[in-house]
Scaffold this active site. Structure first.
Site, PDB file in Angstrom:
ATOM      1  N   ASP A  15     -56.853  65.845  78.814  1.00 50.25           N
ATOM      2  CA  ASP A  15     -57.344  66.507  78.251  1.00 50.25           C
ATOM      3  C   ASP A  15     -56.557  67.279  77.856  1.00 50.25           C
ATOM      4  O   ASP A  15     -56.733  69.014  78.079  1.00 50.25           O
ATOM      5  CB  ASP A  15     -58.986  67.285  78.539  1.00 50.25           C
ATOM      6  N   GLU A 233     -66.583  65.111  70.874  1.00 47.98           N
ATOM      7  CA  GLU A 233     -66.014  65.917  72.176  1.00 47.98           C
ATOM      8  C   GLU A 233     -64.819  66.063  71.686  1.00 47.98           C
ATOM      9  O   GLU A 233     -63.973  66.370  70.412  1.00 47.98           O
ATOM     10  CB  GLU A 233     -66.225  65.276  73.182  1.00 47.98           C
TER      11      GLU A 233
HETATM   12  O1  FUB Z   1     -62.529  64.966  81.263  1.00 48.70           O
HETATM   13  C1  FUB Z   1     -63.728  64.796  81.054  1.00 48.70           C
HETATM   14  C2  FUB Z   1     -63.788  64.917  79.792  1.00 48.70           C
HETATM   15  O2  FUB Z   1     -63.048  63.557  79.229  1.00 48.70           O
HETATM   16  C3  FUB Z   1     -63.821  65.774  78.840  1.00 48.70           C
HETATM   17  O3  FUB Z   1     -64.606  67.147  79.039  1.00 48.70           O
HETATM   18  C4  FUB Z   1     -63.867  65.352  77.720  1.00 48.70           C
HETATM   19  O4  FUB Z   1     -63.159  65.481  76.919  1.00 48.70           O
HETATM   20  C5  FUB Z   1     -63.195  63.551  78.177  1.00 48.70           C
HETATM   21  O5  FUB Z   1     -61.858  63.579  78.192  1.00 48.70           O
END
Ligand code: FUB
Length: 333
Positions: A15, A233
């Site tokens: 991320d 997301e």
């Molecule tokens: O890294 C945890 C979660 O996985 C993140 O918040 C999402 O975007 C995904 O990458």
């Protein structure tokens, strides 16, 4: 074609939110850790991160693969944030009025995902967190845009384990968790959220707004069943040539996509894919300009082969005459 090599490999990172601060490139990633290897579920329990590291690139480097990357160590940990119970997920950083801010999502003591803010004097931290989450905040994956006029916006949201589906009424509805997201070709997908930040960067200064991502062929919001294009997301907004580019992950179809608009609050019109699926379930990124070139920072699970143990990479991007994003070939040497 071989894939890009990792930028960071001595710890697992994911991320990546990249910014140029004080003329240096900084990366603010999640810090992945080993968990019970039997866990790999849609709630994201396998992503059990407990702290954040900050990384910076040598000031003399011309690009992310051209110089040494320094690990500045732990800049904030779970124990330092009273409202957090677990899961320090994807963060972002911002600079305003002489101070640096780290925005981060985590589960509170009721198991609800909230967003916190921490402040520090330097881009390399350390950061001191507010004792409570940002009032009214929810879900995951905060990303901050400080616009040219000084106004700052916080984008956020994530489906499934990110709990965005629990907030359609504006209040937390735990029972809505199991639906995961709306379904149908005749109803819109859930949109990411945005709010204006207060001048001190610690609270929301506007109501939270749902962002519209429009399908170019209809001019209407992308529909719920369009999993190749709907927001899942990993919100990120950057500006190029006076336009706002909103990019995001499509989650279960594993694409990084983007949409373009004239306002930081949207609407944005879907413009295409930036990255095809990588090794591993999640895909999450940032886009930043460094030394005159534009870069996509992203992660995959190529080192570990496990969804929750990821490594950060970068690829150069360019814009065509219409402002569409094109990904350049990986650098493998
Ligand atoms: O890294 C945890 C979660 O996985 C993140 O918040 C999402 O975007 C995904 O990458």
């Amino acid at each position: 074609m071989s894939d890009q090599k990792p930028l960071i490999s001595h710890v697992f990172t994911a991320d990546p939110s990249a910014h140029v601060f004080e003329d240096k490139l900084y990366i603010y990633p999640s810090h992945d850790i080993e968990t019970d290897t039997d866990i790999d579920n849609d709630n994201g329990d396998q992503y059990a991160m407990q702290d954040y590291h900050v990384f910076s690139l040598d000031a003399s480097a011309s690009g992310p693969y051209d110089g040494k990357i320094t690990d500045h160590g732990v800049v904030l940990s779970k124990e330092q944030v009273p409202w957090v119970s677990k899961q320090l997920w994807a963060p972002d950083a911002a600079y305003k009025n002489g101070k640096y801010y780290l925005y981060f999502p985590a589960r509170d003591h009721d198991g609800v995902m909230r967003i916190g803010v921490a402040e520090g004097p330097s881009p390399a931290g350390p950061f001191k967190a507010d004792p409570e989450p940002i009032p009214g905040s929810y879900s995951i994956d905060p990303a901050c845009l400080v616009d040219d006029d000084g106004k700052s916006y916080l984008y956020f949201g994530g489906l499934w384990g990110g709990q965005l589906q629990c907030w359609t009424s504006g209040e937390y509805d735990a029972a809505a968790y199991t639906s995961m997201e709306p379904k149908g070709t005749d109803r819109p997908a859930l949109g990411p959220r945005v709010a204006l930040l207060s001048d001190d960067m610690h609270t929301f200064a506007s109501p939270i707004t749902e962002i519209q991502i429009l399908a170019p062929e209809t001019g209407k919001p992308i529909v719920a069943d369009d999993h190749d294009r709907r927001f899942f997301e990993a919100a990120w907004t950057h500006k190029y040539n006076g336009k706002y580019y909103f990019s995001y992950s499509t989650g279960d179809t594993h694409y990084l996509c983007y949409a373009i608009g004239d306002s930081p609050m949207g609407p944005f019109t879907y413009a295409g894919r930036i990255l095809e699926p990588v090794v591993g379930w999640t895909t999450h990124h940032s886009i930043a300009e460094y030394r005159g070139k534009w870069w996509l920072f992203y992660h995959d699970s190529s080192i570990s082969g496990k969804n929750h143990l990821r490594c950060v990479k970068a690829r150069e991007i360019v814009y065509d005459a219409e402002g569409k994003i094109q990904l350049k070939d990986p650098q493998t040497d």
